[in-house]
Design an enzyme around this catalytic site. Structure first.
Site, PDB file in Angstrom:
ATOM      1  N   HIS A 181       0.875  -1.179   0.000  1.00 41.15           N
ATOM      2  CA  HIS A 181       0.000   0.000   0.000  1.00 41.15           C
ATOM      3  C   HIS A 181       0.908   1.222   0.000  1.00 41.15           C
ATOM      4  O   HIS A 181       1.447   1.589   1.047  1.00 41.15           O
ATOM      5  CB  HIS A 181      -0.877   0.019   1.254  1.00 41.15           C
ATOM      6  CG  HIS A 181      -1.750  -1.191   1.412  1.00 41.15           C
ATOM      7  ND1 HIS A 181      -3.068  -1.209   1.020  1.00 41.15           N
ATOM      8  CD2 HIS A 181      -1.502  -2.422   1.912  1.00 41.15           C
ATOM      9  CE1 HIS A 181      -3.600  -2.405   1.287  1.00 41.15           C
ATOM     10  NE2 HIS A 181      -2.659  -3.157   1.834  1.00 41.15           N
ATOM     11  N   PHE A 182       1.101   1.834  -1.169  1.00 38.61           N
ATOM     12  CA  PHE A 182       2.007   2.984  -1.253  1.00 38.61           C
ATOM     13  C   PHE A 182       1.279   4.327  -1.093  1.00 38.61           C
ATOM     14  O   PHE A 182       1.865   5.387  -1.276  1.00 38.61           O
ATOM     15  CB  PHE A 182       2.817   2.941  -2.553  1.00 38.61           C
ATOM     16  CG  PHE A 182       3.966   1.946  -2.525  1.00 38.61           C
ATOM     17  CD1 PHE A 182       4.379   1.353  -1.335  1.00 38.61           C
ATOM     18  CD2 PHE A 182       4.652   1.619  -3.686  1.00 38.61           C
ATOM     19  CE1 PHE A 182       5.444   0.454  -1.305  1.00 38.61           C
ATOM     20  CE2 PHE A 182       5.723   0.723  -3.663  1.00 38.61           C
ATOM     21  CZ  PHE A 182       6.115   0.135  -2.474  1.00 38.61           C
ATOM     22  N   ARG A 183      -0.016   4.266  -0.741  1.00 38.34           N
ATOM     23  CA  ARG A 183      -0.764   5.445  -0.270  1.00 38.34           C
ATOM     24  C   ARG A 183      -0.908   6.574  -1.273  1.00 38.34           C
ATOM     25  O   ARG A 183      -1.037   7.737  -0.875  1.00 38.34           O
ATOM     26  CB  ARG A 183      -0.133   5.994   1.023  1.00 38.34           C
ATOM     27  CG  ARG A 183       0.069   4.977   2.140  1.00 38.34           C
ATOM     28  CD  ARG A 183      -1.208   4.368   2.612  1.00 38.34           C
ATOM     29  NE  ARG A 183      -1.017   3.527   3.804  1.00 38.34           N
ATOM     30  CZ  ARG A 183      -1.816   2.505   4.088  1.00 38.34           C
ATOM     31  NH1 ARG A 183      -2.840   2.179   3.303  1.00 38.34           N
ATOM     32  NH2 ARG A 183      -1.615   1.801   5.171  1.00 38.34           N
ATOM     33  N   ASN A 194      -6.934   0.476  -2.150  1.00 36.05           N
ATOM     34  CA  ASN A 194      -7.723   1.103  -1.066  1.00 36.05           C
ATOM     35  C   ASN A 194      -7.153   2.463  -0.690  1.00 36.05           C
ATOM     36  O   ASN A 194      -6.807   2.732   0.456  1.00 36.05           O
ATOM     37  CB  ASN A 194      -7.784   0.182   0.161  1.00 36.05           C
ATOM     38  CG  ASN A 194      -6.417  -0.127   0.730  1.00 36.05           C
ATOM     39  OD1 ASN A 194      -5.430  -0.170   0.001  1.00 36.05           O
ATOM     40  ND2 ASN A 194      -6.340  -0.335   2.031  1.00 36.05           N
ATOM     41  N   HIS A 240      -9.135 -10.350   0.113  1.00 37.58           N
ATOM     42  CA  HIS A 240      -8.924 -10.186   1.560  1.00 37.58           C
ATOM     43  C   HIS A 240     -10.001 -11.032   2.232  1.00 37.58           C
ATOM     44  O   HIS A 240     -11.185 -10.691   2.193  1.00 37.58           O
ATOM     45  CB  HIS A 240      -9.056  -8.705   1.933  1.00 37.58           C
ATOM     46  CG  HIS A 240      -8.881  -8.435   3.396  1.00 37.58           C
ATOM     47  ND1 HIS A 240      -7.925  -7.578   3.894  1.00 37.58           N
ATOM     48  CD2 HIS A 240      -9.538  -8.900   4.478  1.00 37.58           C
ATOM     49  CE1 HIS A 240      -8.008  -7.527   5.210  1.00 37.58           C
ATOM     50  NE2 HIS A 240      -8.991  -8.327   5.597  1.00 37.58           N
ATOM     51  N   HIS A 266      -2.727 -12.575   2.556  1.00 33.65           N
ATOM     52  CA  HIS A 266      -2.336 -12.659   3.968  1.00 33.65           C
ATOM     53  C   HIS A 266      -3.099 -13.697   4.802  1.00 33.65           C
ATOM     54  O   HIS A 266      -3.805 -13.356   5.749  1.00 33.65           O
ATOM     55  CB  HIS A 266      -2.415 -11.291   4.643  1.00 33.65           C
ATOM     56  CG  HIS A 266      -3.622 -10.446   4.295  1.00 33.65           C
ATOM     57  ND1 HIS A 266      -4.900 -10.926   4.346  1.00 33.65           N
ATOM     58  CD2 HIS A 266      -3.709  -9.161   3.891  1.00 33.65           C
ATOM     59  CE1 HIS A 266      -5.729  -9.951   3.991  1.00 33.65           C
ATOM     60  NE2 HIS A 266      -5.032  -8.883   3.714  1.00 33.65           N
ATOM     61  N   ASP A 288       2.361  -7.203   2.529  1.00 38.88           N
ATOM     62  CA  ASP A 288       1.233  -6.376   2.972  1.00 38.88           C
ATOM     63  C   ASP A 288       1.765  -5.124   3.677  1.00 38.88           C
ATOM     64  O   ASP A 288       1.325  -4.760   4.771  1.00 38.88           O
ATOM     65  CB  ASP A 288       0.269  -7.141   3.874  1.00 38.88           C
ATOM     66  CG  ASP A 288      -1.031  -6.368   4.088  1.00 38.88           C
ATOM     67  OD1 ASP A 288      -1.204  -5.316   3.449  1.00 38.88           O
ATOM     68  OD2 ASP A 288      -1.848  -6.798   4.905  1.00 38.88           O
ATOM     69  N   HIS A 310       1.531   3.382   8.455  1.00 45.99           N
ATOM     70  CA  HIS A 310       0.740   4.504   8.963  1.00 45.99           C
ATOM     71  C   HIS A 310       1.682   5.387   9.770  1.00 45.99           C
ATOM     72  O   HIS A 310       2.631   4.885  10.383  1.00 45.99           O
ATOM     73  CB  HIS A 310      -0.390   4.002   9.879  1.00 45.99           C
ATOM     74  CG  HIS A 310      -1.427   3.198   9.151  1.00 45.99           C
ATOM     75  ND1 HIS A 310      -2.457   3.770   8.446  1.00 45.99           N
ATOM     76  CD2 HIS A 310      -1.576   1.859   8.996  1.00 45.99           C
ATOM     77  CE1 HIS A 310      -3.214   2.826   7.905  1.00 45.99           C
ATOM     78  NE2 HIS A 310      -2.696   1.655   8.220  1.00 45.99           N
TER      79      HIS A 310
HETATM   80  O1  DOR Z   1      -3.871  -4.023   8.328  1.00 45.82           O
HETATM   81  C1  DOR Z   1      -4.232  -3.701   7.217  1.00 45.82           C
HETATM   82  N1  DOR Z   1      -3.863  -2.504   6.692  1.00 45.82           N
HETATM   83  N2  DOR Z   1      -4.994  -4.528   6.506  1.00 45.82           N
HETATM   84  C2  DOR Z   1      -5.584  -4.152   5.365  1.00 45.82           C
HETATM   85  O2  DOR Z   1      -6.349  -4.909   4.798  1.00 45.82           O
HETATM   86  C3  DOR Z   1      -5.352  -2.784   4.798  1.00 45.82           C
HETATM   87  C4  DOR Z   1      -4.089  -2.211   5.322  1.00 45.82           C
HETATM   88  C5  DOR Z   1      -3.977  -0.733   5.080  1.00 45.82           C
HETATM   89  O3  DOR Z   1      -4.171  -0.311   3.921  1.00 45.82           O
HETATM   90  O4  DOR Z   1      -3.681   0.004   5.998  1.00 45.82           O
HETATM   91 ZN    ZN Z   2      -3.124  -5.091   2.410  1.00 52.69          ZN
END
Ligand code: DOR
Ligand code: ZN
Length: 448
Positions: free
Chosen positions: A77-79, A110, A194, A242, A308, A312
């Site tokens: 997830h590179f945001r 996401n 997922h 995962h 994964d 944050h």
């Molecule tokens: O812990 C998680 N963080 N699980 C996920 O499915 C999404 C991910 C996130 O994008 O932060």
């Molecule tokens: Zn993920």
């Protein structure tokens, strides 16, 4: 001029190539054993041939170090778009991946806004151009039925969330899942799921730590999600993200389905830490479950390893546990942590290379992950004597923390992309040459 690349449906073929441009000599895995080889690389950055070492000639010898294929990480997830940029961006994430021995990542949808249509994919592809150190394959959410046809021609793979998580407020209700899987089976793209079924969540409980989180989102939710996925047509290119339970792994193996496990669920349990840095979806499990999953991984019973990587900012992780976001960074540390387990004699190098390099690349239909003619010369050079403790200070991610502070790691000394070093002496020396890739061929079902 180079002859055209011909590919079979199940993978890249050996082909006559342009002239040899360089030769890398060292030891690599040959049928599971380390043997001296010479890897000849052509002018297009592809592996021309692999042979026994000969003295002389224009060649570089890596000495005692080991040459491995670079890894592919199916799950990051590179945001982008939407940030937070103090967690990760495409430039920072791809450099972190490169430093961790990875030259292709699958980037999840996401984001803010989420990637749900062809325009969203095009926007993200524009963000990759000129900013990425390595290649990306872009996942999209198949949640808008009318967008699906165009989306299937733009995205690299689909990602379906059965449970709520970062950026995913309302996953589809269970009764909508089987028809959606049938529809997706008619589209020739890989689908990652997922697998947590929220009907099994104990949402009345208020979690204060990872043990409580494991209670709220228990293994039963994973099992129920696999029940739903068992309705998928055989022809669907289904991969489960995962996985946390060893029973789940056995079930998917028996069904011939592809899946991944993460270093978090292999190395950490719900008692590894008590604060929200250790909060992740699906949750860290009990130590006995973790150990069983690790044993299955060691036996080579897990097709793919994926990080994964879900960073944050530390400030968000310092909120009260039940209000903190889920996810941990891991793209830069995945391969180094497991190389250290190889060095410690707990894991075979062959098992690691299959799970981190070969099978993930094949799942995404890429000519990567093997040291073989016709494959891209994306490689890593590993000196197994170079052990070091991990510390967030020397990692690249802007989030500035790791759950593996102090853990032993072996970082690749060199990483090569298309025949050129992008990491030398553990430092990033590349340029933003990363591109968006899409599957070039379909792996056979169950071969992952
Ligand atoms: O812990 C998680 N963080 N699980 C996920 O499915 C999404 C991910 C996130 O994008 O932060
Ligand atoms: Zn993920």
């Amino acid at each position: 001029m180079a002859p055209p690349v011909r590919r079979r449906r199940d993978g890249p073929t050996a082909r006559p190539s342009t002239e040899v441009a360089s030769v890398l000599a060292g030891r690599t895995l040959v049928r599971g054993r380390l043997e001296p080889v010479e890897i000849a690389i052509d002018g297009e950055g592809k592996i021309h041939s692999v042979g026994r070492t000969r003295p002389g000639g224009p060649r570089r010898d890596v000495g005692e170090a080991v040459i491995l294929p670079a890894a592919t990480d199916l799950h990051v997830h590179f945001r982008e778009p939407g940030g937070p940029a103090d967690a990760e961006t495409i430039p920072t994430g791809t450099i972190g991946a490169a430093l961790g021995g990875i030259t292709l990542v699958g980037d999840m949808p996401n984001t803010e806004p989420p990637i749900v249509d062809a325009d969203g994919v095009a926007d993200k592809a524009a963000r990759v151009r000129g900013r990425a150190a390595i290649d990306l394959l872009l996942y999209a959410s198949p949640t808008q039925p009318r967008a699906l046809e165009r989306l299937a021609r733009a995205a690299g793979a689909f990602k379906l969330y059965l449970g709520p998580t970062t950026g995913i407020g309302d996953p589809p209700p269970a009764e909508e899942v089987p028809p959606l899987l049938r529809r997706l089976a008619g589209i020739d793209l890989p689908l990652t799921v997922h697998a947590e079924d929220p009907r099994q969540f104990r949402s009345d409980r208020r979690p204060h730590d990872p043990v409580g989180w494991n209670d709220v989102r228990p293994l039963a939710a994973e099992a129920a999600a696999l029940d739903l996925l068992a309705t998928a047509p055989d022809g669907l290119r289904l991969h489960v993200a995962h996985l946390t339970g060893v029973g789940s792994a056995e079930r998917l193996r028996a069904a011939g389905r592809s899946f991944e496990v993460t270093p978090m669920h292999l190395l950490l349990s719900d008692r590894s830490g008590s604060d929200a840095r250790f909060k992740v979806n699906p949750p860290l499990r009990a130590e006995s479950e973790r150990r069983s999953l690790w044993d299955a991984f060691r036996r080579g019973e897990v097709p793919c390893l994926a990080s994964d990587h879900a960073p944050h900012p530390l400030a968000a992780k310092e909120r009260p546990f039940d209000r903190a976001p889920s996810g941990m960074p891991g793209v830069e540390t995945m391969v180094p942590l497991l190389l250290a387990r190889v060095r410690a004699g707990e894991l075979s190098l062959d098992v690691l290379v299959r799970a981190a390099c070969d099978r993930p690349a094949r799942w995404l239909g890429q000519p990567l992950g093997r040291i073989a003619p016709g494959h891209r010369a994306n490689l890593m050079v590993v000196d197994f004597r170079a052990r070091e403790p991990l510390t967030a200070k020397t990692l690249h991610a802007p989030c500035g923390w790791t759950p593996y502070e102090g853990w032993e790691a072996i970082r690749p000394r060199e990483v090569w992309k298309d025949g050129e070093p992008i990491v030398r002496d553990g430092e990033y020396v590349g340029r933003p040459s990363g591109e968006v890739v899409r599957p070039e061929y379909a792996p056979g079902r169950g071969r992952g």
